[in-house]
Design a protein around this motif. Structure first.
Motif, PDB file in Angstrom:
ATOM      1  N   GLU A 110       8.343   8.830   3.189  1.00 45.88           N
ATOM      2  CA  GLU A 110       7.348   7.941   3.788  1.00 45.88           C
ATOM      3  C   GLU A 110       5.968   8.560   3.638  1.00 45.88           C
ATOM      4  O   GLU A 110       5.795   9.760   3.847  1.00 45.88           O
ATOM      5  N   ILE A 111       4.991   7.744   3.259  1.00 46.03           N
ATOM      6  CA  ILE A 111       3.616   8.234   3.124  1.00 46.03           C
ATOM      7  C   ILE A 111       2.694   7.430   4.028  1.00 46.03           C
ATOM      8  O   ILE A 111       2.938   6.267   4.301  1.00 46.03           O
ATOM      9  N   THR A 112       1.654   8.091   4.508  1.00 46.24           N
ATOM     10  CA  THR A 112       0.645   7.469   5.363  1.00 46.24           C
ATOM     11  C   THR A 112      -0.727   7.845   4.834  1.00 46.24           C
ATOM     12  O   THR A 112      -1.000   9.020   4.606  1.00 46.24           O
ATOM     13  N   VAL A 113      -1.561   6.837   4.632  1.00 41.04           N
ATOM     14  CA  VAL A 113      -2.927   7.055   4.163  1.00 41.04           C
ATOM     15  C   VAL A 113      -3.877   6.577   5.258  1.00 41.04           C
ATOM     16  O   VAL A 113      -3.808   5.412   5.663  1.00 41.04           O
ATOM     17  N   LYS A 114      -4.724   7.470   5.736  1.00 41.67           N
ATOM     18  CA  LYS A 114      -5.703   7.079   6.764  1.00 41.67           C
ATOM     19  C   LYS A 114      -6.801   6.249   6.116  1.00 41.67           C
ATOM     20  O   LYS A 114      -7.291   6.582   5.046  1.00 41.67           O
ATOM     21  N   VAL A 156      -2.488   3.006   6.221  1.00 38.66           N
ATOM     22  CA  VAL A 156      -1.666   2.238   5.294  1.00 38.66           C
ATOM     23  C   VAL A 156      -0.398   3.059   5.077  1.00 38.66           C
ATOM     24  O   VAL A 156      -0.469   4.240   4.765  1.00 38.66           O
ATOM     25  N   LYS A 157       0.738   2.443   5.270  1.00 42.33           N
ATOM     26  CA  LYS A 157       2.027   3.127   5.119  1.00 42.33           C
ATOM     27  C   LYS A 157       2.667   2.720   3.802  1.00 42.33           C
ATOM     28  O   LYS A 157       2.342   1.697   3.221  1.00 42.33           O
ATOM     29  N   GLY A 158       3.600   3.527   3.362  1.00 42.27           N
ATOM     30  CA  GLY A 158       4.318   3.217   2.139  1.00 42.27           C
ATOM     31  C   GLY A 158       5.449   4.193   1.909  1.00 42.27           C
ATOM     32  O   GLY A 158       5.769   5.016   2.766  1.00 42.27           O
ATOM     33  N   ILE A 159       6.041   4.090   0.728  1.00 41.43           N
ATOM     34  CA  ILE A 159       7.110   4.995   0.343  1.00 41.43           C
ATOM     35  C   ILE A 159       6.831   5.563  -1.040  1.00 41.43           C
ATOM     36  O   ILE A 159       6.112   4.967  -1.840  1.00 41.43           O
ATOM     37  N   GLU A 160       7.418   6.710  -1.285  1.00 38.87           N
ATOM     38  CA  GLU A 160       7.297   7.383  -2.574  1.00 38.87           C
ATOM     39  C   GLU A 160       8.700   7.826  -2.981  1.00 38.87           C
ATOM     40  O   GLU A 160       9.438   8.391  -2.180  1.00 38.87           O
ATOM     41  N   VAL A 161       9.060   7.547  -4.231  1.00 40.71           N
ATOM     42  CA  VAL A 161      10.381   7.899  -4.739  1.00 40.71           C
ATOM     43  C   VAL A 161      10.209   8.487  -6.129  1.00 40.71           C
ATOM     44  O   VAL A 161       9.419   7.989  -6.926  1.00 40.71           O
ATOM     45  N   GLY A 162      10.943   9.528  -6.419  1.00 40.73           N
ATOM     46  CA  GLY A 162      10.916  10.106  -7.754  1.00 40.73           C
ATOM     47  C   GLY A 162      10.275  11.480  -7.773  1.00 40.73           C
ATOM     48  O   GLY A 162       9.715  11.935  -6.774  1.00 40.73           O
ATOM     49  N   PRO A 163      10.350  12.139  -8.942  1.00 44.98           N
ATOM     50  CA  PRO A 163       9.804  13.490  -9.048  1.00 44.98           C
ATOM     51  C   PRO A 163       8.282  13.506  -8.940  1.00 44.98           C
ATOM     52  O   PRO A 163       7.606  12.608  -9.417  1.00 44.98           O
ATOM     53  N   ARG A 164       7.764  14.513  -8.286  1.00 50.03           N
ATOM     54  CA  ARG A 164       6.321  14.654  -8.058  1.00 50.03           C
ATOM     55  C   ARG A 164       5.531  14.698  -9.373  1.00 50.03           C
ATOM     56  O   ARG A 164       4.420  14.213  -9.456  1.00 50.03           O
ATOM     57  N   CYS A 167       6.809  -2.823   1.561  1.00 49.21           N
ATOM     58  CA  CYS A 167       7.135  -1.901   0.471  1.00 49.21           C
ATOM     59  C   CYS A 167       8.632  -1.719   0.261  1.00 49.21           C
ATOM     60  O   CYS A 167       9.083  -1.410  -0.842  1.00 49.21           O
ATOM     61  N   TYR A 168       9.435  -1.951   1.278  1.00 50.04           N
ATOM     62  CA  TYR A 168      10.877  -1.758   1.139  1.00 50.04           C
ATOM     63  C   TYR A 168      11.553  -2.879   0.355  1.00 50.04           C
ATOM     64  O   TYR A 168      12.730  -2.780   0.020  1.00 50.04           O
ATOM     65  N   SER A 169      10.817  -3.930   0.022  1.00 50.90           N
ATOM     66  CA  SER A 169      11.406  -4.983  -0.808  1.00 50.90           C
ATOM     67  C   SER A 169      11.652  -4.494  -2.231  1.00 50.90           C
ATOM     68  O   SER A 169      12.365  -5.135  -2.995  1.00 50.90           O
ATOM     69  N   TYR A 224       7.498   6.533  -8.217  1.00 50.36           N
ATOM     70  CA  TYR A 224       7.164   5.181  -7.760  1.00 50.36           C
ATOM     71  C   TYR A 224       6.515   5.260  -6.381  1.00 50.36           C
ATOM     72  O   TYR A 224       7.031   5.908  -5.477  1.00 50.36           O
ATOM     73  N   ILE A 225       5.384   4.580  -6.254  1.00 49.06           N
ATOM     74  CA  ILE A 225       4.658   4.542  -4.994  1.00 49.06           C
ATOM     75  C   ILE A 225       4.492   3.074  -4.606  1.00 49.06           C
ATOM     76  O   ILE A 225       3.908   2.295  -5.359  1.00 49.06           O
ATOM     77  N   ALA A 226       5.037   2.706  -3.457  1.00 43.51           N
ATOM     78  CA  ALA A 226       4.930   1.338  -2.956  1.00 43.51           C
ATOM     79  C   ALA A 226       4.247   1.383  -1.598  1.00 43.51           C
ATOM     80  O   ALA A 226       4.693   2.094  -0.701  1.00 43.51           O
TER      81      ALA A 226
END
Length: 122
Positions: free
Chosen positions: A47-51, A57-65, A80-82, A96-98
């Motif tokens: 889970e990622i959070t951007v101030k 703004v919240k989102g998710i990140e998946v995969g290698p950095r 984003c979970y769709s 992937y960043i959603a």
């Protein structure tokens, strides 16, 4: 992780939706395989959070950095979970960043003063 438990509950609702809608098309084995794939993606989500000025703004990140970044933007009244079912079919070598758009999912709503409406004269 509290957010993970919340996402699992949301996914279980989605899981029931998949079963109801796609049972005839994919069959029971296909649905079970897709659900297992989605669970694997969910367990690797960060889970990622951007101030931002109005909150976050919240989102998710998946995969290698170090993977090639791919930004995923959802449609109206979605979150984003769709993208979780789609992520099961995409190459795992990319990052992937959603993000949840403002006012969607778990992102903050913009204040009313952030919207400008210009009315023309007839």
């Amino acid at each position: 992780k509290q957010w993970y438990q919340r996402r699992v509950r949301e996914f279980q609702t989605f899981e029931h939706y998949l079963i109801r809608i796609n049972l005839r098309m994919a069959g029971v084995a296909g649905i079970q395989q897709m659900i297992a794939s989605c669970r694997n993606v969910l367990s690797s989500c960060k889970e990622i959070t951007v101030k931002v000025p109005w909150g976050f703004v919240k989102g998710i990140e998946v995969g290698p950095r170090d993977g090639t970044p791919v930004m995923m933007v959802h449609g109206w009244l979605d979150n984003c979970y769709s993208f979780v079912p789609l992520l099961t079919a995409l190459p795992p070598t990319r990052r992937y960043i959603a993000l949840d758009l403002p006012g969607h999912g778990h992102s903050s709503h913009k204040p009313k003063s952030a919207y400008n409406f210009i009315l023309g004269r007839a």
